[in-house]
Design a protein around this motif. Sequence first.
Motif, PDB file in Angstrom:
ATOM      1  N   GLY A  43      10.793 -27.721  48.155  1.00  0.00           N
ATOM      2  CA  GLY A  43      11.541 -28.012  46.694  1.00  0.00           C
ATOM      3  C   GLY A  43      12.140 -26.569  46.431  1.00  0.00           C
ATOM      4  O   GLY A  43      11.589 -25.429  46.588  1.00  0.00           O
ATOM      5  N   PRO A  44      13.277 -26.737  45.564  1.00  0.00           N
ATOM      6  CA  PRO A  44      13.957 -25.480  45.380  1.00  0.00           C
ATOM      7  C   PRO A  44      12.932 -24.752  44.369  1.00  0.00           C
ATOM      8  O   PRO A  44      13.120 -23.384  43.985  1.00  0.00           O
ATOM      9  CB  PRO A  44      15.029 -25.847  44.458  1.00  0.00           C
ATOM     10  CG  PRO A  44      15.025 -27.430  44.351  1.00  0.00           C
ATOM     11  CD  PRO A  44      14.245 -27.853  45.334  1.00  0.00           C
ATOM     12  N   ALA A  45      12.159 -25.529  43.460  1.00  0.00           N
ATOM     13  CA  ALA A  45      11.262 -24.631  42.615  1.00  0.00           C
ATOM     14  C   ALA A  45      10.349 -23.834  43.174  1.00  0.00           C
ATOM     15  O   ALA A  45       9.772 -22.723  42.515  1.00  0.00           O
ATOM     16  CB  ALA A  45      10.591 -25.659  41.902  1.00  0.00           C
ATOM     17  N   SER A  46      10.346 -23.810  44.608  1.00  0.00           N
ATOM     18  CA  SER A  46       9.241 -22.659  45.397  1.00  0.00           C
ATOM     19  C   SER A  46       9.783 -21.503  45.264  1.00  0.00           C
ATOM     20  O   SER A  46       9.132 -20.360  45.449  1.00  0.00           O
ATOM     21  CB  SER A  46       8.678 -23.311  46.604  1.00  0.00           C
ATOM     22  OG  SER A  46      10.077 -23.159  47.528  1.00  0.00           O
ATOM     23  N   GLY A  47      11.261 -21.391  45.109  1.00  0.00           N
ATOM     24  CA  GLY A  47      11.834 -20.158  45.231  1.00  0.00           C
ATOM     25  C   GLY A  47      12.313 -19.766  46.649  1.00  0.00           C
ATOM     26  O   GLY A  47      12.935 -18.716  46.946  1.00  0.00           O
ATOM     27  N   GLU A 106       4.682 -23.467  39.677  1.00  0.00           N
ATOM     28  CA  GLU A 106       5.875 -23.066  40.194  1.00  0.00           C
ATOM     29  C   GLU A 106       6.298 -21.776  39.691  1.00  0.00           C
ATOM     30  O   GLU A 106       7.079 -21.022  40.646  1.00  0.00           O
ATOM     31  CB  GLU A 106       6.918 -24.205  39.704  1.00  0.00           C
ATOM     32  CG  GLU A 106       6.863 -25.532  40.442  1.00  0.00           C
ATOM     33  CD  GLU A 106       7.639 -26.641  40.198  1.00  0.00           C
ATOM     34  OE1 GLU A 106       8.506 -26.501  39.186  1.00  0.00           O
ATOM     35  OE2 GLU A 106       7.536 -27.561  40.966  1.00  0.00           O
ATOM     36  N   VAL A 107       6.113 -21.359  38.717  1.00  0.00           N
ATOM     37  CA  VAL A 107       6.398 -19.892  38.259  1.00  0.00           C
ATOM     38  C   VAL A 107       5.757 -19.020  38.961  1.00  0.00           C
ATOM     39  O   VAL A 107       6.413 -17.966  39.482  1.00  0.00           O
ATOM     40  CB  VAL A 107       5.946 -19.723  36.651  1.00  0.00           C
ATOM     41  CG1 VAL A 107       6.045 -18.149  36.455  1.00  0.00           C
ATOM     42  CG2 VAL A 107       6.805 -20.755  35.953  1.00  0.00           C
ATOM     43  N   ARG A 108       4.379 -19.149  39.447  1.00  0.00           N
ATOM     44  CA  ARG A 108       3.600 -18.308  40.252  1.00  0.00           C
ATOM     45  C   ARG A 108       4.108 -18.099  41.577  1.00  0.00           C
ATOM     46  O   ARG A 108       4.293 -17.035  42.381  1.00  0.00           O
ATOM     47  CB  ARG A 108       2.150 -18.812  40.020  1.00  0.00           C
ATOM     48  CG  ARG A 108       0.905 -17.818  40.193  1.00  0.00           C
ATOM     49  CD  ARG A 108       1.201 -16.514  39.482  1.00  0.00           C
ATOM     50  NE  ARG A 108      -0.087 -15.887  39.202  1.00  0.00           N
ATOM     51  CZ  ARG A 108      -0.390 -14.457  39.253  1.00  0.00           C
ATOM     52  NH1 ARG A 108       0.788 -13.734  38.999  1.00  0.00           N
ATOM     53  NH2 ARG A 108      -1.275 -14.071  38.904  1.00  0.00           N
ATOM     54  N   GLN A 109       4.541 -19.700  42.138  1.00  0.00           N
ATOM     55  CA  GLN A 109       5.169 -19.610  43.414  1.00  0.00           C
ATOM     56  C   GLN A 109       6.248 -18.592  43.666  1.00  0.00           C
ATOM     57  O   GLN A 109       6.461 -17.797  44.461  1.00  0.00           O
ATOM     58  CB  GLN A 109       5.406 -20.933  43.783  1.00  0.00           C
ATOM     59  CG  GLN A 109       4.140 -21.966  44.059  1.00  0.00           C
ATOM     60  CD  GLN A 109       4.795 -23.404  44.218  1.00  0.00           C
ATOM     61  OE1 GLN A 109       5.688 -23.457  44.914  1.00  0.00           O
ATOM     62  NE2 GLN A 109       4.133 -24.174  43.683  1.00  0.00           N
ATOM     63  N   ARG A 110       6.987 -18.518  42.493  1.00  0.00           N
ATOM     64  CA  ARG A 110       8.386 -18.015  42.427  1.00  0.00           C
ATOM     65  C   ARG A 110       8.076 -16.530  42.248  1.00  0.00           C
ATOM     66  O   ARG A 110       8.934 -15.831  43.324  1.00  0.00           O
ATOM     67  CB  ARG A 110       9.182 -18.347  41.411  1.00  0.00           C
ATOM     68  CG  ARG A 110       9.845 -19.812  41.855  1.00  0.00           C
ATOM     69  CD  ARG A 110      11.160 -20.052  40.923  1.00  0.00           C
ATOM     70  NE  ARG A 110      10.886 -20.135  39.633  1.00  0.00           N
ATOM     71  CZ  ARG A 110      10.622 -21.417  38.992  1.00  0.00           C
ATOM     72  NH1 ARG A 110      10.258 -22.736  39.779  1.00  0.00           N
ATOM     73  NH2 ARG A 110      10.079 -21.557  37.604  1.00  0.00           N
ATOM     74  N   GLU A 111       7.157 -16.028  41.675  1.00  0.00           N
ATOM     75  CA  GLU A 111       7.062 -14.710  41.526  1.00  0.00           C
ATOM     76  C   GLU A 111       6.378 -14.185  43.081  1.00  0.00           C
ATOM     77  O   GLU A 111       6.713 -12.975  43.443  1.00  0.00           O
ATOM     78  CB  GLU A 111       5.667 -14.455  40.550  1.00  0.00           C
ATOM     79  CG  GLU A 111       6.292 -14.605  39.119  1.00  0.00           C
ATOM     80  CD  GLU A 111       4.993 -14.664  38.018  1.00  0.00           C
ATOM     81  OE1 GLU A 111       5.179 -14.658  37.181  1.00  0.00           O
ATOM     82  OE2 GLU A 111       3.822 -14.476  38.464  1.00  0.00           O
TER      83      GLU A 111
END
Length: 241
Positions: A206-210, A33-38
């Motif tokens: 989901g919101p986690a995707s950014g 998820e961190v990588r997706q948001r980046e």
Amino acid sequence: MSRGVPYASDGLFPRPRAVVAPGAVHVPGWLSEVRQRELVEACREWARGPVPLRHSVLPGGAVMSVRTVSLGWHWVPYRYVRTADDVNGARVAAFPPWLAELGRAAVADAYGDAEAGAAYAPDSALVNFYDGAARMGMHQDKDERSGAPVVSLSLGDTCLFRFGNTEDRGRPYTDVELASGDLFVFGGPSRYAFHGVTKVFEGTAGPASGMRAGRLNLTLRETGLGGTGSRGTRSGEWGGA
Ligand code: SIN
Ligand code: MN
């Protein structure tokens, strides 16, 4: 609910890694998820310029429903060029080394082959943004001079990705749901398979995707054009293989 009509999976069922066709591998949830948001943040930046996100126009005049921004080389249907003369004449953003590194890890993981991963040297990416109405018709990626695999990363809303055969746009094909964080690699015997996006399932990210709305897809490619090229290629000239 029947699965006769395609719909976005609801997360209740595990989505295993799948070899969809020889050389075509789907790895669900490959990006953290961190990588997706980046990646979403990086795409937002690239969408602003130096060449902004825009709808490509096909040679016949049809306007593509996705909006695209390129890295490394500017893709205009159906060739790669250095400057975006169809938009604002600027050179597109550089293809960043960290994205090439991500591409190498993707190939290594999808194929379980560290050597294939190490040999992968993508120099271009197409970033496509899909709103709920956007689609992509069945096509082959054949504007590259290199036969290296294409690495596809999906972010945001889930879509239905149709992966077909190398002969024509019709059957046989496999419909695959690509969700946020999924990796899909197609190379080897599947490198020139027809593929497209038949549906985007709005509101499934989901919101986690950014992503607030819509779907982003990045495809990393080796253009085979080298570092200094200023010419474009046309699929016809290179025979698509
Ligand atoms: C493409 O074929 O270039 C994009 C595919 C996708 O959006 O998944
Ligand atoms: Mn494609």
